[in-house]
Design a protein around this motif. Structure first.
Motif, PDB file in Angstrom:
ATOM      1  N   MET A 193       0.814  -1.217   0.000  1.00 32.26           N
ATOM      2  CA  MET A 193       0.000   0.000   0.000  1.00 32.26           C
ATOM      3  C   MET A 193       0.849   1.269   0.000  1.00 32.26           C
ATOM      4  SD  MET A 193      -2.921  -1.091   2.736  1.00 32.26           S
ATOM      5  CE  MET A 193      -3.757  -2.662   2.605  1.00 32.26           C
ATOM      6  N   LEU A 194       2.050   1.178   0.594  1.00 33.94           N
ATOM      7  CA  LEU A 194       2.972   2.317   0.628  1.00 33.94           C
ATOM      8  C   LEU A 194       4.318   1.872   0.046  1.00 33.94           C
ATOM      9  CD1 LEU A 194       2.380   3.944   4.148  1.00 33.94           C
ATOM     10  CD2 LEU A 194       1.844   4.961   1.935  1.00 33.94           C
ATOM     11  N   PRO A 195       4.415   1.746  -1.277  1.00 38.25           N
ATOM     12  CA  PRO A 195       5.689   1.318  -1.870  1.00 38.25           C
ATOM     13  C   PRO A 195       6.797   2.309  -1.537  1.00 38.25           C
ATOM     14  CG  PRO A 195       4.163   2.099  -3.563  1.00 38.25           C
ATOM     15  CD  PRO A 195       3.390   2.034  -2.298  1.00 38.25           C
ATOM     16  N   GLU A 196       7.974   1.758  -1.268  1.00 36.96           N
ATOM     17  CA  GLU A 196       9.057   2.584  -0.737  1.00 36.96           C
ATOM     18  C   GLU A 196       9.707   3.450  -1.803  1.00 36.96           C
ATOM     19  OE1 GLU A 196      10.649  -1.359  -2.031  1.00 36.96           O
ATOM     20  OE2 GLU A 196       9.023  -0.714  -0.727  1.00 36.96           O
ATOM     21  N   ASP A 197      10.069   4.657  -1.412  1.00 35.94           N
ATOM     22  CA  ASP A 197      10.961   5.507  -2.199  1.00 35.94           C
ATOM     23  C   ASP A 197      12.407   5.213  -1.826  1.00 35.94           C
ATOM     24  OD1 ASP A 197       8.700   6.947  -3.286  1.00 35.94           O
ATOM     25  OD2 ASP A 197       8.548   7.948  -1.350  1.00 35.94           O
ATOM     26  N   LYS A 198      12.594   4.698  -0.597  1.00 37.03           N
ATOM     27  CA  LYS A 198      13.928   4.348  -0.115  1.00 37.03           C
ATOM     28  C   LYS A 198      13.802   3.133   0.782  1.00 37.03           C
ATOM     29  CE  LYS A 198      16.013   6.657   3.172  1.00 37.03           C
ATOM     30  NZ  LYS A 198      16.688   7.743   3.936  1.00 37.03           N
ATOM     31  N   LEU A 199      14.629   2.116   0.554  1.00 39.26           N
ATOM     32  CA  LEU A 199      14.594   0.897   1.345  1.00 39.26           C
ATOM     33  C   LEU A 199      15.197   1.128   2.737  1.00 39.26           C
ATOM     34  CD1 LEU A 199      15.632  -1.685  -1.375  1.00 39.26           C
ATOM     35  CD2 LEU A 199      13.506  -1.766  -0.050  1.00 39.26           C
ATOM     36  N   PRO A 200      14.842   0.269   3.710  1.00 42.25           N
ATOM     37  CA  PRO A 200      15.475   0.391   5.024  1.00 42.25           C
ATOM     38  C   PRO A 200      16.957   0.026   4.946  1.00 42.25           C
ATOM     39  CG  PRO A 200      14.130  -1.591   4.918  1.00 42.25           C
ATOM     40  CD  PRO A 200      13.864  -0.828   3.662  1.00 42.25           C
ATOM     41  N   VAL A 201      17.711   0.560   5.894  1.00 46.61           N
ATOM     42  CA  VAL A 201      19.156   0.306   5.956  1.00 46.61           C
ATOM     43  C   VAL A 201      19.495  -0.104   7.380  1.00 46.61           C
ATOM     44  CG1 VAL A 201      21.456   1.321   5.758  1.00 46.61           C
ATOM     45  CG2 VAL A 201      19.668   1.956   4.123  1.00 46.61           C
ATOM     46  N   GLN A 202      20.307  -1.160   7.522  1.00 46.67           N
ATOM     47  CA  GLN A 202      20.759  -1.572   8.838  1.00 46.67           C
ATOM     48  C   GLN A 202      22.223  -1.212   9.007  1.00 46.67           C
ATOM     49  OE1 GLN A 202      19.540  -5.444  10.038  1.00 46.67           O
ATOM     50  NE2 GLN A 202      20.461  -5.275  12.069  1.00 46.67           N
ATOM     51  N   LYS A 203      22.518  -0.510  10.097  1.00 43.94           N
ATOM     52  CA  LYS A 203      23.895  -0.147  10.440  1.00 43.94           C
ATOM     53  C   LYS A 203      24.160  -0.634  11.851  1.00 43.94           C
ATOM     54  CE  LYS A 203      24.083   3.944   7.452  1.00 43.94           C
ATOM     55  NZ  LYS A 203      24.317   5.413   7.392  1.00 43.94           N
ATOM     56  N   ASP A 204      25.006  -1.661  11.939  1.00 40.82           N
ATOM     57  CA  ASP A 204      25.239  -2.336  13.217  1.00 40.82           C
ATOM     58  C   ASP A 204      23.900  -2.823  13.759  1.00 40.82           C
ATOM     59  OD1 ASP A 204      28.001  -1.852  13.055  1.00 40.82           O
ATOM     60  OD2 ASP A 204      27.719   0.180  13.857  1.00 40.82           O
ATOM     61  N   SER A 205      23.530  -2.418  14.954  1.00 45.62           N
ATOM     62  CA  SER A 205      22.258  -2.898  15.519  1.00 45.62           C
ATOM     63  C   SER A 205      21.076  -1.995  15.183  1.00 45.62           C
ATOM     64  CB  SER A 205      22.381  -3.018  17.044  1.00 45.62           C
ATOM     65  OG  SER A 205      22.606  -1.739  17.615  1.00 45.62           O
ATOM     66  N   LEU A 206      21.357  -0.862  14.541  1.00 49.65           N
ATOM     67  CA  LEU A 206      20.300   0.112  14.275  1.00 49.65           C
ATOM     68  C   LEU A 206      19.689  -0.104  12.892  1.00 49.65           C
ATOM     69  CD1 LEU A 206      21.938   3.350  15.699  1.00 49.65           C
ATOM     70  CD2 LEU A 206      20.505   1.660  16.861  1.00 49.65           C
ATOM     71  N   ILE A 207      18.378   0.126  12.805  1.00 42.68           N
ATOM     72  CA  ILE A 207      17.653  -0.004  11.544  1.00 42.68           C
ATOM     73  C   ILE A 207      17.062   1.354  11.189  1.00 42.68           C
ATOM     74  CG2 ILE A 207      15.784  -1.163  10.318  1.00 42.68           C
ATOM     75  CD1 ILE A 207      16.003  -3.421  12.436  1.00 42.68           C
ATOM     76  N   TYR A 208      17.403   1.861  10.016  1.00 43.99           N
ATOM     77  CA  TYR A 208      16.823   3.102   9.514  1.00 43.99           C
ATOM     78  C   TYR A 208      15.669   2.718   8.596  1.00 43.99           C
ATOM     79  CZ  TYR A 208      20.873   5.370  11.530  1.00 43.99           C
ATOM     80  OH  TYR A 208      21.814   5.824  12.429  1.00 43.99           O
ATOM     81  N   PRO A 209      14.452   3.170   8.889  1.00 41.24           N
ATOM     82  CA  PRO A 209      13.277   2.644   8.197  1.00 41.24           C
ATOM     83  C   PRO A 209      13.216   3.029   6.728  1.00 41.24           C
ATOM     84  CG  PRO A 209      12.678   4.515   9.572  1.00 41.24           C
ATOM     85  CD  PRO A 209      14.111   4.208   9.878  1.00 41.24           C
ATOM     86  N   ALA A 210      12.402   2.288   5.989  1.00 37.11           N
ATOM     87  CA  ALA A 210      12.080   2.674   4.618  1.00 37.11           C
ATOM     88  C   ALA A 210      11.323   3.999   4.651  1.00 37.11           C
ATOM     89  CB  ALA A 210      11.237   1.598   3.951  1.00 37.11           C
ATOM     90  N   MET A 211      11.321   4.692   3.514  1.00 41.30           N
ATOM     91  CA  MET A 211      10.544   5.925   3.390  1.00 41.30           C
ATOM     92  C   MET A 211       9.582   5.787   2.228  1.00 41.30           C
ATOM     93  SD  MET A 211      11.527   7.918   5.854  1.00 41.30           S
ATOM     94  CE  MET A 211      10.789   9.478   5.330  1.00 41.30           C
TER      95      MET A 211
END
Length: 248
Positions: A61-79
């Motif tokens: 329903m909300l296709p991503e403009d940017k995929l999530p990124v994992q850096k070490d233990s942290l996850i930066y969400p999709a946008m």
């Protein structure tokens, strides 16, 4: 409302709200997405955590403009459309089942709750999975919920399961914001046709002494926009207006 410090490092979310039903197929994810879009239309910053590990649908329903990124233990969400989103759908193949037992599923939920870098948000919606089991209890106990919005359809068969979810939140002392009735009616020749019965959501809200937030009609544009990953709020249909009304 005062900001709260959300879990293990510095990121601020003013309100964390569950969107729950207890039953699959009532349109809970559709309600989550369109409430988020309607709040964004009012210049609120909104995020979505798709906690349905076994049947995630928010990504469609909300296709991503940017995929999530994992850096070490942290996850930066999709946008997507300026909305940060996290979902199990990003971590498996499209048609691959999430075949995991409850302890492993809870580990995924813990990661989503503790390790995602949301930034500053006015609202984080958590799209709850159906049921009242381990995952739902973990979310309710650990997500610092400000409250829950309950989604149902009008018929009594749906209300049976939704009542159990209401009871779960009451037992866990999570405030109930109100009830949204989805698929309430269809408009034919200018007349409302109640295909699944009438008044179930309003009756449920009255039983529990909580607000009835409104009805969402059966609008073909809701389905089409969800399937195509388009914004319903860019249309002027009855469904789009209904979500604006509920958001108000």
């Amino acid at each position: 409302m005062n900001c709260i410090k959300f879990f293990i490092f510095k990121r601020y979310i003013k309100n964390i709200i569950a969107i729950a039903a207890g039953k699959g197929g009532v349109g809970k994810s559709s309600v989550t997405v369109n409430l988020a879009l309607a709040l964004q239309e009012k210049n609120w910053s909104v995020g979505i955590l798709d906690a349905d590990l076994y049947g995630p649908s928010i990504r469609r329903m909300l296709p991503e403009d940017k995929l999530p990124v994992q850096k070490d233990s942290l996850i930066y969400p999709a946008m997507s459309r300026g909305i940060p989103v996290i979902s199990m759908a990003y971590f498996k193949k499209e048609n691959e089942a999430a075949v995991v037992r409850a302890p492993i599923a809870n580990q995924f939920i813990q990661q989503f709750l503790k390790n995602v870098v949301w930034g500053e948000l006015d609202v984080l919606f958590i799209d709850f999975p159906p049921g009242t089991g381990d995952i739902q209890i973990t979310l309710a106990q650990q997500a610092a919920l400000k409250g829950a919005v309950i989604v149902t359809t009008p018929q009594e068969v749906a209300l049976i399961d939704v009542r159990k979810t209401l009871h779960m939140f009451e037992q866990l002392q999570i405030p109930l914001i109100g009830v949204v009735e989805n698929m309430s009616y269809y408009v034919a020749n200018g007349e409302k046709v109640y295909l699944f019965g009438e008044g179930g959501g309003e009756r449920l809200a009255r039983e529990h002494g909580i607000p009835f937030l409104g009805q969402i009609p059966i609008d073909p544009e809701i389905c089409r926009c969800g399937d195509k990953g388009q914004s319903l709020l860019e249309s002027t249909t009855s469904g789009a207006q209904a979500f604006r009304n509920v958001t108000d």
